[in-house]
Design an enzyme around this catalytic site. Sequence first.
Site, PDB file in Angstrom:
ATOM      1  N   SER A  22       0.865  -1.176   0.000  1.00  0.00           N
ATOM      2  CA  SER A  22       0.000   0.000   0.000  1.00  0.00           C
ATOM      3  C   SER A  22       0.900   1.224   0.000  1.00  0.00           C
ATOM      4  O   SER A  22       1.670   1.428   0.942  1.00  0.00           O
ATOM      5  CB  SER A  22      -0.926   0.012   1.219  1.00  0.00           C
ATOM      6  OG  SER A  22      -1.618   1.235   1.299  1.00  0.00           O
ATOM      7  N   ARG A  23       0.809   2.010  -1.072  1.00  0.00           N
ATOM      8  CA  ARG A  23       1.688   3.185  -1.160  1.00  0.00           C
ATOM      9  C   ARG A  23       1.263   4.278  -0.191  1.00  0.00           C
ATOM     10  O   ARG A  23       2.018   5.210   0.050  1.00  0.00           O
ATOM     11  CB  ARG A  23       1.710   3.708  -2.596  1.00  0.00           C
ATOM     12  CG  ARG A  23       2.293   2.703  -3.575  1.00  0.00           C
ATOM     13  CD  ARG A  23       2.544   3.310  -4.949  1.00  0.00           C
ATOM     14  NE  ARG A  23       3.042   2.291  -5.864  1.00  0.00           N
ATOM     15  CZ  ARG A  23       2.302   1.646  -6.744  1.00  0.00           C
ATOM     16  NH1 ARG A  23       1.017   1.923  -6.830  1.00  0.00           N
ATOM     17  NH2 ARG A  23       2.810   0.744  -7.535  1.00  0.00           N
ATOM     18  N   VAL A  24       0.042   4.201   0.320  1.00  0.00           N
ATOM     19  CA  VAL A  24      -0.363   5.130   1.376  1.00  0.00           C
ATOM     20  C   VAL A  24       0.288   4.735   2.687  1.00  0.00           C
ATOM     21  O   VAL A  24       0.714   5.575   3.472  1.00  0.00           O
ATOM     22  CB  VAL A  24      -1.898   5.154   1.498  1.00  0.00           C
ATOM     23  CG1 VAL A  24      -2.327   5.974   2.689  1.00  0.00           C
ATOM     24  CG2 VAL A  24      -2.522   5.686   0.226  1.00  0.00           C
TER      25      VAL A  24
END
Length: 616
Positions: A466-468
Amino acid sequence: MEENSTVPAGSALAPLVRSLREPVVLLETRLPLDPLLVDQIREKLSTAAGREISIDVKVNPRLDVGARLIFGREKKLDLDLQQRLLGDLESQFAAARQAGLTTMDETAAHLAKIIERTEPRLRVEEVTGTGAVLQVGDGIAVVSGLQGVGAQEVVRFQHNVYGIAFNLLRDTVGCLLLGREEEIEEGSVVERTGRLLQVPVGKALVGRLLNALGQPIDAKGPVETETFRPAERIAPGVVKRHPVIEPLHTGIKIIDALVPLGRGQRELILGDRKIGKTTIALDTILSQKDAGVICIYAAIGQKASTVARVVRTLQERGAMGYTIVVVAFSNEEPAFRYLVPYAACAIGEDIMDRGGHALVIYDDLSKHAVTYREISALLKRPIGREAYPGDIFYVHARLLERAARLRDDLGGGSLTALPIVETLGGDISAFIPTNVISICDGQIFLDTGLFNEGFRPAMDVGLSVSRVGGMAQTRVMKKVAGRLRIDLAQYHEMAQFVKFGAEVDQATLDQLTRGEREREVLKQDQQNPLSLEKQIVILYAAINGYLDAVPAEQVKAYEDALFAFMEARYPAVFQSIGELKDLTEETERTVVQALSRFTGDFLRQRTVSAELTPAA
């Protein structure tokens, strides 16, 4: 046309009459207009409609035409306020040249006088142009004419069959049909409507089963809403967006702990057939109960039996009270299969723009890509890499980029997207998977090998991301599961050596034991999403070694018994974690006390049970 209209059929204003159903229209202009000219326009429109029409004036310096009339459901007419002026200038300039005005000053002065005495006149552009059907079949119609038709504009065929102008060429227009092609004859008339496709939106859609046009197909009567929204719209710009920092709880331990999702995020779910992609999406919907999130499930090219199972699951779990299902079946026209994700997105955008939170699931974009390839082949468009049109990336990008978390001053609403993509043989580097991965903010990759081993959900921890990241993870989950990914990575690395018979020391054996228990804890039954507080307690037990002495095959029994024990003896712990989304020092001491007591009792009971069980 209104019966009391006094406009002749051949008048330039005649095309407007069919659309003058609202008493108020909007006149958008690049520059402020003289009130007398506005009154002229109002009088002409009132005469055309046969009743009084009011005009609201709005100045828009970025307008690409002189002025624009907007009425009805965003139907627009460009008004040319300069045509007469430019024509007069051209003729007068030619006359000036013949009169012998040769100097620049004399020419400028002469043109200034022309401009002063030239009265701008209104010229309505003809937008209801007509054409003729050249060819029809396979859900596609090729027509000639339709001068000036726009891309994605709705057109009307005979017998009130509608279509979408999709492929604009020099002499012909390729249209996607939104009705029965048997009703259309070659050579018949087709006309423009001047508007884009719109779908109904609003609270009335919740709990309903709709087709790609927003029409109900659940035999529960019409949808009671007067609000419509274009199926396609430009995504919110960067300045309108707020960072994704608010968590979206999925109820799935391995996801919430390792690849946390945030409201406004785009997270791809991909993997081979029949290994749990839709299950993850449905479990996420089930977790939104009482969370204030409206869910939209878009079934793209699915079989009716598959959609029926999904709807039945949602109904049995009480999730249809906050869910909208938009479906295009596999046997429907390609136009419906192409439009269904955009319709679902428009419904979710309306919720976001009103300050609410929405979750939209596209199941799946692989079938959507195949549909777009089918449409392109029928329209004789060029096929590119791996037999997909080159603009398939743009098709998916303009859909997924509409997911956002808006700024607080714009309502603070969010639209979260969970697209699903199917891989073949686990090939994550294929054309469509890589396209959608590059558009999204991360991916959840399901591995067939893990699924066959019985590890469910079969998420590959190494390829899922998850790039968040931690920005959208709750404080308590970040505190408890912070080292879980490292523990699992070390476990998998050590397990490879053990498979080959390598000798290991006690510390390594302890590490393998801890990793195996953590891996067992991350297994989860489908349709069994867990609340945040339950996830925290069981993960705390696994990561801090309370499960080390529990046999791996008894971890599931330990987990179920632990939840029952905590709810009966320590309900305040669950309440504190659920309300504060944090683990205070006092609560942590209580958790340690409860885990120590429960684990000791559990192991003693298992030991006694084993001693009492007679040998086979």
